[in-house]
Design a protein around this motif. Structure first.
Motif, PDB file in Angstrom:
ATOM      1  N   ALA A 127      -6.907  33.489 -34.279  1.00 29.68           N
ATOM      2  CA  ALA A 127      -7.459  32.722 -33.170  1.00 29.68           C
ATOM      3  C   ALA A 127      -6.340  32.183 -32.291  1.00 29.68           C
ATOM      4  CB  ALA A 127      -8.312  31.559 -33.692  1.00 29.68           C
ATOM      5  N   ILE A 128      -6.588  32.142 -31.006  1.00 27.32           N
ATOM      6  CA  ILE A 128      -5.670  31.570 -30.030  1.00 27.32           C
ATOM      7  C   ILE A 128      -6.123  30.139 -29.742  1.00 27.32           C
ATOM      8  CG2 ILE A 128      -7.023  32.496 -28.093  1.00 27.32           C
ATOM      9  CD1 ILE A 128      -4.428  32.815 -26.530  1.00 27.32           C
ATOM     10  N   LEU A 129      -5.171  29.231 -29.557  1.00 26.17           N
ATOM     11  CA  LEU A 129      -5.482  27.844 -29.211  1.00 26.17           C
ATOM     12  C   LEU A 129      -5.232  27.672 -27.715  1.00 26.17           C
ATOM     13  CD1 LEU A 129      -3.763  25.985 -32.198  1.00 26.17           C
ATOM     14  CD2 LEU A 129      -6.032  27.033 -32.092  1.00 26.17           C
ATOM     15  N   VAL A 130      -6.289  27.379 -26.966  1.00 28.14           N
ATOM     16  CA  VAL A 130      -6.198  27.227 -25.513  1.00 28.14           C
ATOM     17  C   VAL A 130      -7.106  26.090 -25.053  1.00 28.14           C
ATOM     18  CG1 VAL A 130      -5.559  29.627 -24.957  1.00 28.14           C
ATOM     19  CG2 VAL A 130      -7.975  29.007 -25.158  1.00 28.14           C
ATOM     20  N   PHE A 131      -6.916  25.677 -23.804  1.00 28.68           N
ATOM     21  CA  PHE A 131      -7.855  24.752 -23.181  1.00 28.68           C
ATOM     22  C   PHE A 131      -9.085  25.542 -22.723  1.00 28.68           C
ATOM     23  CE2 PHE A 131      -3.689  22.649 -22.398  1.00 28.68           C
ATOM     24  CZ  PHE A 131      -3.920  21.508 -23.145  1.00 28.68           C
ATOM     25  N   ASP A 132     -10.210  24.859 -22.559  1.00 24.48           N
ATOM     26  CA  ASP A 132     -11.472  25.532 -22.225  1.00 24.48           C
ATOM     27  C   ASP A 132     -11.367  26.441 -21.007  1.00 24.48           C
ATOM     28  OD1 ASP A 132     -13.763  24.473 -24.049  1.00 24.48           O
ATOM     29  OD2 ASP A 132     -12.573  22.713 -23.564  1.00 24.48           O
ATOM     30  N   GLU A 133     -10.720  25.967 -19.961  1.00 27.30           N
ATOM     31  CA  GLU A 133     -10.650  26.742 -18.715  1.00 27.30           C
ATOM     32  C   GLU A 133      -9.704  27.936 -18.817  1.00 27.30           C
ATOM     33  OE1 GLU A 133      -7.690  23.319 -18.331  1.00 27.30           O
ATOM     34  OE2 GLU A 133      -9.718  23.581 -19.140  1.00 27.30           O
ATOM     35  N   ASP A 158      -0.128  45.146 -26.527  1.00 31.08           N
ATOM     36  CA  ASP A 158      -0.755  43.826 -26.654  1.00 31.08           C
ATOM     37  C   ASP A 158      -1.777  43.809 -27.782  1.00 31.08           C
ATOM     38  OD1 ASP A 158       0.689  42.690 -24.545  1.00 31.08           O
ATOM     39  OD2 ASP A 158      -0.758  43.395 -23.063  1.00 31.08           O
ATOM     40  N   ARG A 159      -1.751  42.743 -28.573  1.00 35.16           N
ATOM     41  CA  ARG A 159      -2.665  42.589 -29.706  1.00 35.16           C
ATOM     42  C   ARG A 159      -3.789  41.622 -29.349  1.00 35.16           C
ATOM     43  NH1 ARG A 159      -1.555  46.088 -34.046  1.00 35.16           N
ATOM     44  NH2 ARG A 159       0.534  46.843 -33.609  1.00 35.16           N
ATOM     45  N   THR A 160      -4.971  41.909 -29.856  1.00 34.27           N
ATOM     46  CA  THR A 160      -6.112  41.032 -29.595  1.00 34.27           C
ATOM     47  C   THR A 160      -6.267  40.005 -30.719  1.00 34.27           C
ATOM     48  OG1 THR A 160      -7.623  42.565 -30.697  1.00 34.27           O
ATOM     49  CG2 THR A 160      -7.365  42.816 -28.300  1.00 34.27           C
ATOM     50  N   VAL A 161      -7.105  38.999 -30.460  1.00 32.52           N
ATOM     51  CA  VAL A 161      -7.446  37.980 -31.448  1.00 32.52           C
ATOM     52  C   VAL A 161      -8.959  37.973 -31.646  1.00 32.52           C
ATOM     53  CG1 VAL A 161      -5.419  36.522 -31.061  1.00 32.52           C
ATOM     54  CG2 VAL A 161      -7.475  36.179 -29.663  1.00 32.52           C
ATOM     55  N   ASP A 162      -9.399  37.376 -32.747  1.00 31.11           N
ATOM     56  CA  ASP A 162     -10.819  37.343 -33.076  1.00 31.11           C
ATOM     57  C   ASP A 162     -11.572  36.205 -32.414  1.00 31.11           C
ATOM     58  OD1 ASP A 162     -10.652  39.530 -34.959  1.00 31.11           O
ATOM     59  OD2 ASP A 162      -9.660  38.128 -36.327  1.00 31.11           O
ATOM     60  N   ALA A 163     -10.839  35.148 -32.030  1.00 32.27           N
ATOM     61  CA  ALA A 163     -11.521  33.959 -31.532  1.00 32.27           C
ATOM     62  C   ALA A 163     -10.575  33.110 -30.705  1.00 32.27           C
ATOM     63  CB  ALA A 163     -12.056  33.131 -32.704  1.00 32.27           C
ATOM     64  N   ALA A 164     -11.161  32.165 -29.987  1.00 32.22           N
ATOM     65  CA  ALA A 164     -10.396  31.122 -29.294  1.00 32.22           C
ATOM     66  C   ALA A 164     -10.874  29.782 -29.826  1.00 32.22           C
ATOM     67  CB  ALA A 164     -10.618  31.189 -27.786  1.00 32.22           C
ATOM     68  N   ILE A 165      -9.937  28.877 -30.037  1.00 33.67           N
ATOM     69  CA  ILE A 165     -10.274  27.500 -30.403  1.00 33.67           C
ATOM     70  C   ILE A 165      -9.822  26.629 -29.245  1.00 33.67           C
ATOM     71  CG2 ILE A 165      -9.942  25.614 -32.041  1.00 33.67           C
ATOM     72  CD1 ILE A 165      -9.270  27.717 -34.162  1.00 33.67           C
ATOM     73  N   THR A 166     -10.758  25.851 -28.724  1.00 30.83           N
ATOM     74  CA  THR A 166     -10.471  24.933 -27.625  1.00 30.83           C
ATOM     75  C   THR A 166     -10.766  23.514 -28.103  1.00 30.83           C
ATOM     76  OG1 THR A 166     -12.659  24.731 -26.591  1.00 30.83           O
ATOM     77  CG2 THR A 166     -11.395  26.747 -26.099  1.00 30.83           C
ATOM     78  N   PRO A 167     -10.483  22.501 -27.302  1.00 29.34           N
ATOM     79  CA  PRO A 167     -10.817  21.140 -27.723  1.00 29.34           C
ATOM     80  C   PRO A 167     -12.317  20.858 -27.860  1.00 29.34           C
ATOM     81  CG  PRO A 167      -9.064  21.098 -26.093  1.00 29.34           C
ATOM     82  CD  PRO A 167      -9.597  22.504 -26.133  1.00 29.34           C
ATOM     83  N   LEU A 196      -8.862  19.229 -30.588  1.00 34.86           N
ATOM     84  CA  LEU A 196      -8.581  20.590 -31.036  1.00 34.86           C
ATOM     85  C   LEU A 196      -8.477  20.647 -32.556  1.00 34.86           C
ATOM     86  CD1 LEU A 196      -7.771  23.474 -29.833  1.00 34.86           C
ATOM     87  CD2 LEU A 196      -5.442  22.759 -30.316  1.00 34.86           C
ATOM     88  N   ALA A 197      -7.816  19.663 -33.147  1.00 30.78           N
ATOM     89  CA  ALA A 197      -7.695  19.608 -34.607  1.00 30.78           C
ATOM     90  C   ALA A 197      -9.067  19.500 -35.263  1.00 30.78           C
ATOM     91  CB  ALA A 197      -6.805  18.444 -35.018  1.00 30.78           C
ATOM     92  N   ALA A 198      -9.914  18.637 -34.726  1.00 32.73           N
ATOM     93  CA  ALA A 198     -11.251  18.459 -35.299  1.00 32.73           C
ATOM     94  C   ALA A 198     -12.070  19.743 -35.202  1.00 32.73           C
ATOM     95  CB  ALA A 198     -11.967  17.310 -34.592  1.00 32.73           C
ATOM     96  N   VAL A 199     -12.009  20.411 -34.058  1.00 28.50           N
ATOM     97  CA  VAL A 199     -12.759  21.653 -33.879  1.00 28.50           C
ATOM     98  C   VAL A 199     -12.227  22.723 -34.834  1.00 28.50           C
ATOM     99  CG1 VAL A 199     -13.265  23.531 -32.262  1.00 28.50           C
ATOM    100  CG2 VAL A 199     -13.443  21.158 -31.499  1.00 28.50           C
ATOM    101  N   ALA A 200     -10.921  22.874 -34.901  1.00 31.11           N
ATOM    102  CA  ALA A 200     -10.333  23.897 -35.783  1.00 31.11           C
ATOM    103  C   ALA A 200     -10.714  23.657 -37.235  1.00 31.11           C
ATOM    104  CB  ALA A 200      -8.819  23.920 -35.624  1.00 31.11           C
ATOM    105  N   LEU A 201     -10.635  22.418 -37.676  1.00 29.34           N
ATOM    106  CA  LEU A 201     -10.935  22.102 -39.078  1.00 29.34           C
ATOM    107  C   LEU A 201     -12.414  22.229 -39.407  1.00 29.34           C
ATOM    108  CD1 LEU A 201      -8.447  19.169 -39.484  1.00 29.34           C
ATOM    109  CD2 LEU A 201      -8.361  21.365 -40.677  1.00 29.34           C
ATOM    110  N   SER A 202     -13.271  22.241 -38.381  1.00 26.69           N
ATOM    111  CA  SER A 202     -14.701  22.410 -38.623  1.00 26.69           C
ATOM    112  C   SER A 202     -15.087  23.877 -38.784  1.00 26.69           C
ATOM    113  CB  SER A 202     -15.517  21.788 -37.479  1.00 26.69           C
ATOM    114  OG  SER A 202     -15.398  22.584 -36.297  1.00 26.69           O
ATOM    115  N   ASP A 203     -14.183  24.794 -38.432  1.00 25.05           N
ATOM    116  CA  ASP A 203     -14.501  26.215 -38.528  1.00 25.05           C
ATOM    117  C   ASP A 203     -14.434  26.676 -39.982  1.00 25.05           C
ATOM    118  OD1 ASP A 203     -14.752  28.880 -36.853  1.00 25.05           O
ATOM    119  OD2 ASP A 203     -13.426  29.249 -38.566  1.00 25.05           O
ATOM    120  N   PRO A 204     -15.421  27.450 -40.431  1.00 25.02           N
ATOM    121  CA  PRO A 204     -15.426  27.893 -41.838  1.00 25.02           C
ATOM    122  C   PRO A 204     -14.220  28.748 -42.228  1.00 25.02           C
ATOM    123  CG  PRO A 204     -17.368  28.722 -40.657  1.00 25.02           C
ATOM    124  CD  PRO A 204     -16.629  27.843 -39.716  1.00 25.02           C
ATOM    125  N   HIS A 205     -13.695  29.542 -41.302  1.00 22.02           N
ATOM    126  CA  HIS A 205     -12.511  30.353 -41.623  1.00 22.02           C
ATOM    127  C   HIS A 205     -11.342  29.449 -41.999  1.00 22.02           C
ATOM    128  CE1 HIS A 205     -14.835  32.987 -38.847  1.00 22.02           C
ATOM    129  NE2 HIS A 205     -14.481  33.910 -39.721  1.00 22.02           N
TER     130      HIS A 205
END
Length: 197
Positions: A163-169, A181-190, A40-49
């Motif tokens: 972005a919300i941090l969740v598992f893929d499923e 309820d508030r929405t988010v722009d993205a999900a980051i998974t592992p 998850l850390a690697a994926v998050a850090l690879s995102d340009p945002h």
């Protein structure tokens, strides 16, 4: 016949979905949780945002939530200012700067030491990473039910990437919602970043 998100009906649907996902999370082994936290850390850090952000608001994971420990340390190592929540008695969130150390807090949480910056400090973040139990492709997130992050997200400056941090499923077809309820722009998974909208 009632509407899909009629008052009361969404609360029942939220409880059912929350219970299902939390049961699934409890089945995860510690080795799997640790491996997913590093991924998850690697994926998050690879995102340009995230790469471009000077200040990132995040959180300290607990239990079987997607792990944030490696991510928080990597953000600090990358020179980012990291804001972490400090839970208030009314379930609102104050924010403190993470310097690599945490102190025990109420409800089994860990928080940054020192004085909080205030509930409005989340408005200084360039990226906001939030916890949750599920999210759908409309960016509708399901939290734990306390409303803390809906209040916090209401203070985020428009245009700030969230972005919300969740598992893929846990990226599901539909999350029941209420007007607050508030929405988010993205999900980051592992395994990936999923951009909504």
């Amino acid at each position: 016949m009632s509407e899909p998100n009629a008052p009361g009906e969404s609360a029942v649907a939220k409880v059912a979905l929350r219970d299902q996902i939390l049961t699934s999370r409890r089945r995860r082994g510690l080795a799997s949780i640790g491996a997913d936290a590093r991924a998850l850390a690697a994926v998050a850090l690879s995102d340009p945002h995230v790469r471009r952000a000077a200040t990132v608001a995040a959180y300290v994971s607990v239990g079987t939530e997607p792990g944030t420990g490696p991510l928080l340390d990597a953000l600090v190592a990358a020179g980012k200012r990291v804001l972490l929540p400090i839970l208030q008695p009314d379930n609102d969130l104050d924010w403190g700067v993470y310097d690599g150390s945490l102190v025990p807090a109420r409800r089994g949480l860990l928080e940054p030491a020192g004085r909080g910056l205030g509930t409005e400090a989340i408005g200084s973040a360039d990226v906001v990473l939030v916890p949750g139990v599920a999210v759908d492709h409309g960016g509708r997130r399901l939290g734990r039910g306390g409303g803390s992050y809906d209040r916090a997200l209401a203070r985020v400056v428009p245009g700030t990437w969230t972005a919300i941090l969740v598992f893929d499923e846990e990226v599901v077809i539909h999350v029941p919602t209420d007007p607050h309820d508030r929405t988010v722009d993205a999900a980051i998974t592992p395994t990936r970043v999923i951009q909504f909208g």
